[in-house]
Write a protein that holds these residues in place. Structure first.
Motif, PDB file in Angstrom:
ATOM      1  N   ASP A 110      -2.662 -10.053  -6.378  1.00 14.91           N
ATOM      2  CA  ASP A 110      -4.056  -9.948  -5.984  1.00 14.91           C
ATOM      3  C   ASP A 110      -4.322 -10.969  -4.879  1.00 14.91           C
ATOM      4  O   ASP A 110      -3.602 -11.970  -4.759  1.00 14.91           O
ATOM      5  CB  ASP A 110      -4.998 -10.234  -7.165  1.00 14.91           C
ATOM      6  CG  ASP A 110      -4.816  -9.251  -8.314  1.00 14.91           C
ATOM      7  OD1 ASP A 110      -4.203  -8.194  -8.095  1.00 14.91           O
ATOM      8  OD2 ASP A 110      -5.291  -9.563  -9.413  1.00 14.91           O
ATOM      9  N   GLU A 111      -5.338 -10.720  -4.091  1.00 11.27           N
ATOM     10  CA  GLU A 111      -5.705 -11.620  -2.995  1.00 11.27           C
ATOM     11  C   GLU A 111      -7.202 -11.909  -3.056  1.00 11.27           C
ATOM     12  O   GLU A 111      -7.987 -11.065  -3.503  1.00 11.27           O
ATOM     13  CB  GLU A 111      -5.351 -10.997  -1.642  1.00 11.27           C
ATOM     14  CG  GLU A 111      -3.863 -10.744  -1.469  1.00 11.27           C
ATOM     15  CD  GLU A 111      -3.535  -9.911  -0.240  1.00 11.27           C
ATOM     16  OE1 GLU A 111      -2.397 -10.009   0.238  1.00 11.27           O
ATOM     17  OE2 GLU A 111      -4.403  -9.154   0.225  1.00 11.27           O
ATOM     18  N   PHE A 112      -7.587 -13.092  -2.619  1.00  8.71           N
ATOM     19  CA  PHE A 112      -9.010 -13.424  -2.617  1.00  8.71           C
ATOM     20  C   PHE A 112      -9.395 -14.167  -1.348  1.00  8.71           C
ATOM     21  O   PHE A 112      -8.578 -14.843  -0.727  1.00  8.71           O
ATOM     22  CB  PHE A 112      -9.393 -14.254  -3.855  1.00  8.71           C
ATOM     23  CG  PHE A 112      -8.756 -15.621  -3.930  1.00  8.71           C
ATOM     24  CD1 PHE A 112      -9.356 -16.733  -3.344  1.00  8.71           C
ATOM     25  CD2 PHE A 112      -7.556 -15.803  -4.606  1.00  8.71           C
ATOM     26  CE1 PHE A 112      -8.779 -17.996  -3.428  1.00  8.71           C
ATOM     27  CE2 PHE A 112      -6.963 -17.058  -4.691  1.00  8.71           C
ATOM     28  CZ  PHE A 112      -7.577 -18.150  -4.105  1.00  8.71           C
ATOM     29  N   ASP A 113     -10.664 -13.982  -0.969  1.00  9.89           N
ATOM     30  CA  ASP A 113     -11.297 -14.736   0.123  1.00  9.89           C
ATOM     31  C   ASP A 113     -12.520 -15.427  -0.447  1.00  9.89           C
ATOM     32  O   ASP A 113     -13.300 -14.829  -1.195  1.00  9.89           O
ATOM     33  CB  ASP A 113     -11.700 -13.802   1.262  1.00  9.89           C
ATOM     34  CG  ASP A 113     -10.499 -13.281   2.028  1.00  9.89           C
ATOM     35  OD1 ASP A 113      -9.921 -14.054   2.807  1.00  9.89           O
ATOM     36  OD2 ASP A 113     -10.144 -12.106   1.835  1.00  9.89           O
ATOM     37  N   GLN A 156      -9.879 -13.049 -11.666  1.00  3.50           N
ATOM     38  CA  GLN A 156     -10.988 -12.626 -10.811  1.00  3.50           C
ATOM     39  C   GLN A 156     -12.300 -13.276 -11.252  1.00  3.50           C
ATOM     40  O   GLN A 156     -13.060 -13.801 -10.424  1.00  3.50           O
ATOM     41  CB  GLN A 156     -11.120 -11.110 -10.833  1.00  3.50           C
ATOM     42  CG  GLN A 156     -12.234 -10.591  -9.947  1.00  3.50           C
ATOM     43  CD  GLN A 156     -12.206  -9.086  -9.793  1.00  3.50           C
ATOM     44  OE1 GLN A 156     -11.304  -8.418 -10.280  1.00  3.50           O
ATOM     45  NE2 GLN A 156     -13.179  -8.530  -9.106  1.00  3.50           N
ATOM     46  N   SER A 164      -3.677 -16.144  -3.007  1.00  3.43           N
ATOM     47  CA  SER A 164      -3.113 -15.049  -3.792  1.00  3.43           C
ATOM     48  C   SER A 164      -3.029 -15.442  -5.256  1.00  3.43           C
ATOM     49  O   SER A 164      -2.974 -16.623  -5.610  1.00  3.43           O
ATOM     50  CB  SER A 164      -1.725 -14.656  -3.270  1.00  3.43           C
ATOM     51  OG  SER A 164      -0.784 -15.690  -3.525  1.00  3.43           O
ATOM     52  N   GLU A 177       0.794  -1.221   0.000  1.00  5.21           N
ATOM     53  CA  GLU A 177       0.000   0.000   0.000  1.00  5.21           C
ATOM     54  C   GLU A 177       0.832   1.280   0.000  1.00  5.21           C
ATOM     55  O   GLU A 177       0.393   2.318  -0.496  1.00  5.21           O
ATOM     56  CB  GLU A 177      -0.899   0.034   1.249  1.00  5.21           C
ATOM     57  CG  GLU A 177      -1.892  -1.100   1.346  1.00  5.21           C
ATOM     58  CD  GLU A 177      -2.645  -1.065   2.661  1.00  5.21           C
ATOM     59  OE1 GLU A 177      -2.287  -0.237   3.522  1.00  5.21           O
ATOM     60  OE2 GLU A 177      -3.579  -1.864   2.819  1.00  5.21           O
ATOM     61  N   GLU A 188     -14.655 -12.607  -2.511  1.00  2.10           N
ATOM     62  CA  GLU A 188     -14.114 -11.242  -2.499  1.00  2.10           C
ATOM     63  C   GLU A 188     -12.729 -11.273  -3.124  1.00  2.10           C
ATOM     64  O   GLU A 188     -11.904 -12.132  -2.784  1.00  2.10           O
ATOM     65  CB  GLU A 188     -14.033 -10.682  -1.088  1.00  2.10           C
ATOM     66  CG  GLU A 188     -13.518  -9.252  -1.019  1.00  2.10           C
ATOM     67  CD  GLU A 188     -13.394  -8.713   0.392  1.00  2.10           C
ATOM     68  OE1 GLU A 188     -12.835  -7.606   0.551  1.00  2.10           O
ATOM     69  OE2 GLU A 188     -13.839  -9.393   1.336  1.00  2.10           O
ATOM     70  N   TYR A 189     -12.468 -10.326  -4.027  1.00  4.03           N
ATOM     71  CA  TYR A 189     -11.202 -10.276  -4.758  1.00  4.03           C
ATOM     72  C   TYR A 189     -10.633  -8.866  -4.646  1.00  4.03           C
ATOM     73  O   TYR A 189     -11.334  -7.886  -4.877  1.00  4.03           O
ATOM     74  CB  TYR A 189     -11.441 -10.634  -6.227  1.00  4.03           C
ATOM     75  CG  TYR A 189     -10.194 -10.933  -7.032  1.00  4.03           C
ATOM     76  CD1 TYR A 189      -9.734 -12.231  -7.171  1.00  4.03           C
ATOM     77  CD2 TYR A 189      -9.499  -9.919  -7.690  1.00  4.03           C
ATOM     78  CE1 TYR A 189      -8.613 -12.523  -7.940  1.00  4.03           C
ATOM     79  CE2 TYR A 189      -8.381 -10.190  -8.449  1.00  4.03           C
ATOM     80  CZ  TYR A 189      -7.938 -11.508  -8.569  1.00  4.03           C
ATOM     81  OH  TYR A 189      -6.821 -11.787  -9.328  1.00  4.03           O
ATOM     82  N   ARG A 190      -9.335  -8.757  -4.288  1.00  2.00           N
ATOM     83  CA  ARG A 190      -8.714  -7.454  -4.081  1.00  2.00           C
ATOM     84  C   ARG A 190      -7.437  -7.326  -4.916  1.00  2.00           C
ATOM     85  O   ARG A 190      -6.615  -8.261  -4.928  1.00  2.00           O
ATOM     86  CB  ARG A 190      -8.360  -7.242  -2.600  1.00  2.00           C
ATOM     87  CG  ARG A 190      -9.555  -7.223  -1.672  1.00  2.00           C
ATOM     88  CD  ARG A 190      -9.122  -7.098  -0.219  1.00  2.00           C
ATOM     89  NE  ARG A 190      -8.256  -8.208   0.183  1.00  2.00           N
ATOM     90  CZ  ARG A 190      -8.705  -9.396   0.548  1.00  2.00           C
ATOM     91  NH1 ARG A 190     -10.001  -9.659   0.529  1.00  2.00           N
ATOM     92  NH2 ARG A 190      -7.869 -10.346   0.926  1.00  2.00           N
ATOM     93  N   ARG A 191      -7.275  -6.203  -5.557  1.00  3.47           N
ATOM     94  CA  ARG A 191      -6.034  -5.906  -6.275  1.00  3.47           C
ATOM     95  C   ARG A 191      -5.065  -5.260  -5.285  1.00  3.47           C
ATOM     96  O   ARG A 191      -5.345  -4.195  -4.738  1.00  3.47           O
ATOM     97  CB  ARG A 191      -6.300  -4.953  -7.443  1.00  3.47           C
ATOM     98  CG  ARG A 191      -7.388  -5.433  -8.419  1.00  3.47           C
ATOM     99  CD  ARG A 191      -6.910  -6.584  -9.274  1.00  3.47           C
ATOM    100  NE  ARG A 191      -7.996  -7.123 -10.103  1.00  3.47           N
ATOM    101  CZ  ARG A 191      -8.184  -6.792 -11.383  1.00  3.47           C
ATOM    102  NH1 ARG A 191      -7.397  -5.897 -11.961  1.00  3.47           N
ATOM    103  NH2 ARG A 191      -9.155  -7.341 -12.068  1.00  3.47           N
ATOM    104  N   SER A 192      -3.915  -5.896  -5.059  1.00  2.00           N
ATOM    105  CA  SER A 192      -2.967  -5.390  -4.076  1.00  2.00           C
ATOM    106  C   SER A 192      -1.849  -4.574  -4.716  1.00  2.00           C
ATOM    107  O   SER A 192      -1.480  -3.520  -4.226  1.00  2.00           O
ATOM    108  CB  SER A 192      -2.366  -6.537  -3.268  1.00  2.00           C
ATOM    109  OG  SER A 192      -1.496  -6.056  -2.263  1.00  2.00           O
TER     110      SER A 192
END
Length: 387
Positions: free
Chosen positions: A186-189, A271, A258, A141, A292-296
């Protein structure tokens, strides 16, 4: 340009800085002692301007060249440590249990401080150098937040250069390539929602553990059968949480993981396809999923012209044989990518020798690499901002 002999006099001092930073690691944005140490050293070198508190604990310092008529280029170092219990057995091991500099950011800071001391004394360049000391690289971040804080415009930065140590590359050697050099992260839950019951009566339940196992295996087919084998994609499921008892089928299973790729379009593919594959498998068993998918961090992409400048600076230091300009990209990620999206630039790999791998509890930055890092940083400035 400098050869390595011209910078070796800084090694002992930079080693002392590095080991002090190593003994006192801090995490994320909570870098008060680290930032204070860096700012005090910069002030003692006589740099022209120091601004602290950027993105909480980040620092940007300016050094002016012999002639102010020229552009500003930036050199960036990361400052944060990792939540790892150190097992290196070094005399300068972390004094803070559960925290250590396991990625070499202590070395990156010492290198940039050494370059700052040299540049502030010599000033054999035109324009200005902006020294960026960045927090929270490990969370992916800090680089984005510093860009969002406006540092590129506020300090009129035209180009930006990064450096990262790499175990396995010989000390005194460098590696770099044009284009993608480090992967997006990227990370996902994923929650598999079934119906719980007694482990002795699975027919009365919808077992999310069995479904989760099928999903873990099924996701690998996205890599092996749905993507071009010439385009790197890694999907790793790294967390799995189910029932705490031996005789209980739970209502749900939590998965997380990830995704890493060197091709930006594959982030959209991953995604969509992870969700579609997981939902399809789950519904086939009468269950469902939440996703849930997040771009890190984006792909770290070196710009061609700036890569050529970095290669020249490194070769002037150690000779052509010690600089691999076509190194294979790494699947690790770097939030320096955000700075390379904001301005043209390049990141180079610095050899750390035969040490433990990054993020390993036995890792330690190799102090023999310090003068090579300092020399490269100095040469980048004197190459790009040549008088």
């Amino acid at each position: 340009m400098n050869g390595i002999e011209a910078l070796q006099h800084l090694q002992a001092e930079a080693t002392a800085w590095r080991r002090q930073l190593h003994e006192n690691p801090e995490l994320d944005y909570r870098l008060d002692k680290t930032a204070r140490f860096v700012a005090e050293k910069l002030a003692s070198f006589g740099v022209d301007h120091i601004e602290t508190g950027i993105a909480e604990t980040g620092i940007v310092a300016l050094i002016y060249g012999q002639s102010r008529k020229g552009p500003t280029i930036a050199l960036r170092a990361d400052m944060d440590a990792l939540p790892i219990l150190e097992q290196s057995d070094k005399l300068w091991s972390s004094k803070v249990p559960g925290k250590m500099h396991a990625c070499g950011h202590d070395g990156h800071m010492a290198i940039l401080l050494g370059a700052a001391k040299y540049l502030a004394a010599s000033r054999r360049f035109k324009g200005s150098v902006a020294l960026i000391f960045q927090p929270a690289e490990e969370s992916g971040e800090g680089g984005q937040r510093m860009v969002q804080a406006g540092i590129m415009d506020r300090f009129s930065i035209a180009k930006v250069f990064g450096l990262h140590n790499v175990p396995g590359i010989k000390v005194g050697h460098f590696g770099i390539c044009q284009g993608p050099i480090m992967a997006a992260l990227d990370e996902f839950d994923l929650i598999v929602k079934g119906r719980g019951g007694h482990a002795a009566k699975p027919q009365e339940a919808i077992d999310p553990v069995v479904i989760a196992a099928q999903i873990v295996v099924g996701l690998q087919a996205l890599v092996s059968r749905k993507t071009n084998p010439m385009e790197a994609l890694v999907i790793s499921v790294t967390k799995l949480k189910a029932a705490q008892a031996y005789n209980v089928i739970p209502d749900q299973v939590d998965l997380a993981g990830s995704v890493r790729t060197l091709v930006p379009d594959l982030q959209d593919f991953a995604q969509g396809q992870i969700f579609a594959a997981a939902r399809g498998i789950a519904r086939g068993f009468g269950a469902d999923v939440e996703f849930e998918y997040r771009r890190s961090a984006p792909v770290t992409i070196n710009h061609p012209g700036e890569t050529d400048l970095a290669v020249k600076a490194a070769r002037d230091l150690v000779g052509p044989a010690c600089v691999d300009e076509k190194i294979s990209p790494r699947m690790g990620s770097e939030d320096f990518a955000y700075m390379l999206e904001a301005r043209p630039g390049a990141i180079i790999f610095l050899g750390n020798g035969s040490t433990a791998s990054l993020h390993h509890p036995g890792y330690d930055f190799n102090d023999e690499a310090l003068p090579y890092g300092i020399g490269y940083r100095a040469n980048v400035v004197e190459t790009v901002l040549a008088l």
